[in-house]
Scaffold this motif. Sequence first.
Motif, PDB file in Angstrom:
ATOM      1  N   PRO A 227      46.039  46.378  26.398  1.00  0.00           N
ATOM      2  CA  PRO A 227      45.895  47.371  25.322  1.00  0.00           C
ATOM      3  C   PRO A 227      45.425  48.738  25.797  1.00  0.00           C
ATOM      4  N   ASP A 228      44.736  48.785  26.936  1.00  0.00           N
ATOM      5  CA  ASP A 228      44.236  50.052  27.465  1.00  0.00           C
ATOM      6  C   ASP A 228      45.142  50.500  28.602  1.00  0.00           C
ATOM      7  N   SER A 229      45.632  51.721  28.529  1.00  0.00           N
ATOM      8  CA  SER A 229      46.542  52.239  29.556  1.00  0.00           C
ATOM      9  C   SER A 229      45.863  52.354  30.921  1.00  0.00           C
ATOM     10  N   ALA A 230      44.529  52.272  30.947  1.00  0.00           N
ATOM     11  CA  ALA A 230      43.812  52.304  32.217  1.00  0.00           C
ATOM     12  C   ALA A 230      44.021  51.020  33.011  1.00  0.00           C
ATOM     13  N   ASP A 231      44.504  49.986  32.338  1.00  0.00           N
ATOM     14  CA  ASP A 231      44.761  48.699  32.998  1.00  0.00           C
ATOM     15  C   ASP A 231      46.264  48.549  33.222  1.00  0.00           C
ATOM     16  N   PRO A 232      46.741  48.751  34.439  1.00  0.00           N
ATOM     17  CA  PRO A 232      48.182  48.665  34.706  1.00  0.00           C
ATOM     18  C   PRO A 232      48.741  47.267  34.431  1.00  0.00           C
ATOM     19  N   ASP A 233      50.057  47.209  34.191  1.00  0.00           N
ATOM     20  CA  ASP A 233      50.732  45.929  33.991  1.00  0.00           C
ATOM     21  C   ASP A 233      50.591  45.054  35.236  1.00  0.00           C
ATOM     22  N   ILE A 234      50.765  43.759  35.024  1.00  0.00           N
ATOM     23  CA  ILE A 234      50.765  42.783  36.117  1.00  0.00           C
ATOM     24  C   ILE A 234      51.991  41.896  35.960  1.00  0.00           C
ATOM     25  N   VAL A 235      52.605  41.523  37.065  1.00  0.00           N
ATOM     26  CA  VAL A 235      53.680  40.531  37.065  1.00  0.00           C
ATOM     27  C   VAL A 235      53.144  39.261  37.709  1.00  0.00           C
ATOM     28  N   TYR A 236      53.412  38.132  37.073  1.00  0.00           N
ATOM     29  CA  TYR A 236      52.986  36.840  37.612  1.00  0.00           C
ATOM     30  C   TYR A 236      54.214  36.006  37.940  1.00  0.00           C
ATOM     31  N   LEU A 237      54.249  35.489  39.162  1.00  0.00           N
ATOM     32  CA  LEU A 237      55.329  34.615  39.622  1.00  0.00           C
ATOM     33  C   LEU A 237      54.721  33.253  39.914  1.00  0.00           C
ATOM     34  N   GLU A 238      55.173  32.240  39.195  1.00  0.00           N
ATOM     35  CA  GLU A 238      54.615  30.899  39.384  1.00  0.00           C
ATOM     36  C   GLU A 238      55.406  30.144  40.431  1.00  0.00           C
ATOM     37  N   GLN A 239      54.672  29.502  41.336  1.00  0.00           N
ATOM     38  CA  GLN A 239      55.275  28.688  42.386  1.00  0.00           C
ATOM     39  C   GLN A 239      54.812  27.252  42.235  1.00  0.00           C
ATOM     40  N   ALA A 240      55.328  26.368  43.085  1.00  0.00           N
ATOM     41  CA  ALA A 240      55.045  24.944  42.917  1.00  0.00           C
ATOM     42  C   ALA A 240      53.559  24.620  43.020  1.00  0.00           C
ATOM     43  N   THR A 241      52.853  25.220  43.978  1.00  0.00           N
ATOM     44  CA  THR A 241      51.449  24.873  44.186  1.00  0.00           C
ATOM     45  C   THR A 241      50.495  26.042  43.952  1.00  0.00           C
ATOM     46  N   SER A 242      51.026  27.209  43.664  1.00  0.00           N
ATOM     47  CA  SER A 242      50.176  28.378  43.462  1.00  0.00           C
ATOM     48  C   SER A 242      50.944  29.419  42.664  1.00  0.00           C
ATOM     49  N   GLY A 243      50.322  30.561  42.455  1.00  0.00           N
ATOM     50  CA  GLY A 243      50.989  31.649  41.760  1.00  0.00           C
ATOM     51  C   GLY A 243      50.739  32.949  42.488  1.00  0.00           C
ATOM     52  N   LEU A 244      51.584  33.936  42.227  1.00  0.00           N
ATOM     53  CA  LEU A 244      51.474  35.225  42.885  1.00  0.00           C
ATOM     54  C   LEU A 244      51.408  36.311  41.826  1.00  0.00           C
ATOM     55  N   MET A 245      50.384  37.172  41.911  1.00  0.00           N
ATOM     56  CA  MET A 245      50.271  38.294  40.984  1.00  0.00           C
ATOM     57  C   MET A 245      50.643  39.581  41.706  1.00  0.00           C
ATOM     58  N   LEU A 246      51.573  40.309  41.121  1.00  0.00           N
ATOM     59  CA  LEU A 246      52.046  41.565  41.700  1.00  0.00           C
ATOM     60  C   LEU A 246      51.466  42.733  40.923  1.00  0.00           C
ATOM     61  N   GLU A 247      50.959  43.725  41.663  1.00  0.00           N
ATOM     62  CA  GLU A 247      50.387  44.902  41.026  1.00  0.00           C
ATOM     63  C   GLU A 247      50.957  46.200  41.583  1.00  0.00           C
ATOM     64  N   ASP A 248      51.855  46.091  42.563  1.00  0.00           N
ATOM     65  CA  ASP A 248      52.487  47.286  43.117  1.00  0.00           C
ATOM     66  C   ASP A 248      53.358  47.959  42.059  1.00  0.00           C
ATOM     67  N   ALA A 249      53.216  49.267  41.919  1.00  0.00           N
ATOM     68  CA  ALA A 249      53.920  49.988  40.851  1.00  0.00           C
ATOM     69  C   ALA A 249      55.429  49.843  40.952  1.00  0.00           C
ATOM     70  N   GLY A 250      55.960  49.875  42.169  1.00  0.00           N
ATOM     71  CA  GLY A 250      57.404  49.733  42.345  1.00  0.00           C
ATOM     72  C   GLY A 250      57.907  48.369  41.923  1.00  0.00           C
ATOM     73  N   GLU A 251      57.159  47.325  42.255  1.00  0.00           N
ATOM     74  CA  GLU A 251      57.551  45.969  41.863  1.00  0.00           C
ATOM     75  C   GLU A 251      57.445  45.790  40.349  1.00  0.00           C
ATOM     76  N   ILE A 252      56.379  46.329  39.762  1.00  0.00           N
ATOM     77  CA  ILE A 252      56.231  46.241  38.307  1.00  0.00           C
ATOM     78  C   ILE A 252      57.410  46.915  37.617  1.00  0.00           C
ATOM     79  N   ASP A 253      57.805  48.066  38.117  1.00  0.00           N
ATOM     80  CA  ASP A 253      58.927  48.799  37.529  1.00  0.00           C
ATOM     81  C   ASP A 253      60.212  47.981  37.615  1.00  0.00           C
ATOM     82  N   TRP A 254      60.430  47.317  38.752  1.00  0.00           N
ATOM     83  CA  TRP A 254      61.660  46.520  38.917  1.00  0.00           C
ATOM     84  C   TRP A 254      61.700  45.393  37.893  1.00  0.00           C
ATOM     85  N   TYR A 255      60.609  44.681  37.745  1.00  0.00           N
ATOM     86  CA  TYR A 255      60.590  43.564  36.794  1.00  0.00           C
ATOM     87  C   TYR A 255      60.675  44.052  35.352  1.00  0.00           C
TER      88      TYR A 255
END
Length: 282
Positions: A227-255
């Motif tokens: 809700p606050d623009s000060a907190d950038p979006d996050i992308v979450y990729l779920e894997q079999a035994t763990s998950g990966l959170m992406l915060e790079d602006a370029g990756e967020i834009d792609w997704y």
Amino acid sequence: MPTSPTARRRRLGIELRRLREAANLNGVEVTRPLGWSATKLSRIETGRVAVHHGDVGDLLDLYNVADESLRQHLITLARESRQKGWWHRHRDTLKAGFDSYIGLESDASIIMTYQAQVVPGLLQTEAYARAVIEATAIKQVADRADEKVDVRLSRQQLLTHEAPVHLHAVLDEAVLRREVGGPAIMAEQLTFLVERAGLPNVTIQVLPFRAGAHSAMDGPFIILRFPDSADPDIVYLEQATSGLMLEDAGEIDWYTRTFSALTARALSADESARLISRSISS
């Protein structure tokens, strides 16, 4: 202010990095006088660890932050970020890092997800969730399955509490066709999808087989928007035994662009509801 401890840690890290950069200090210039490792500073600034309020005070002194209201705000964030969310007690049952995802999910205002194989956890029935959990478990442990189901159902309160999150889900048609748990469980799940699609804060679109190849064929993903623009979006990729959170602006834009493209190619919400309803009896 963020409400979950995980989100507070992230906000605190963002603010501390902003203040460091405003003071024109690099990592070495911060860690050397404090006797810290570069890893400690990195984990603080990325919100990976809870921070003692004394450490925050040391950083603010180093950055020459004199604004007392700002200092108190950040120190309060530090104290509150050390609290435990309801999900913390289940962390031994969850995939590595998933407790952090739940903490961020609970603070999101919009969740956008593409799923290629299964119904998203926020939209699963208890029986469907159990069938998925048991099918994907390496070891069949009944009590662990019960706990995982409980966590999944508890997360669904985000859709129905006083200020519900907006969920926009794009489901590959395969999600409807893959029978999970048997005909009765699948019919119940599809019926539940139609019911949930009737909520004003839930949008479900189906990407039909006839849409052909698309940019998300590498796998499912989740985008969290806050809700606050000060907190950038996050992308979450779920894997079999763990998950990966992406915060790079370029990756967020792609997704983000990929999700927009998927929604454009998918059936409308009304058409999707009709297809799901037809699938119940097929």
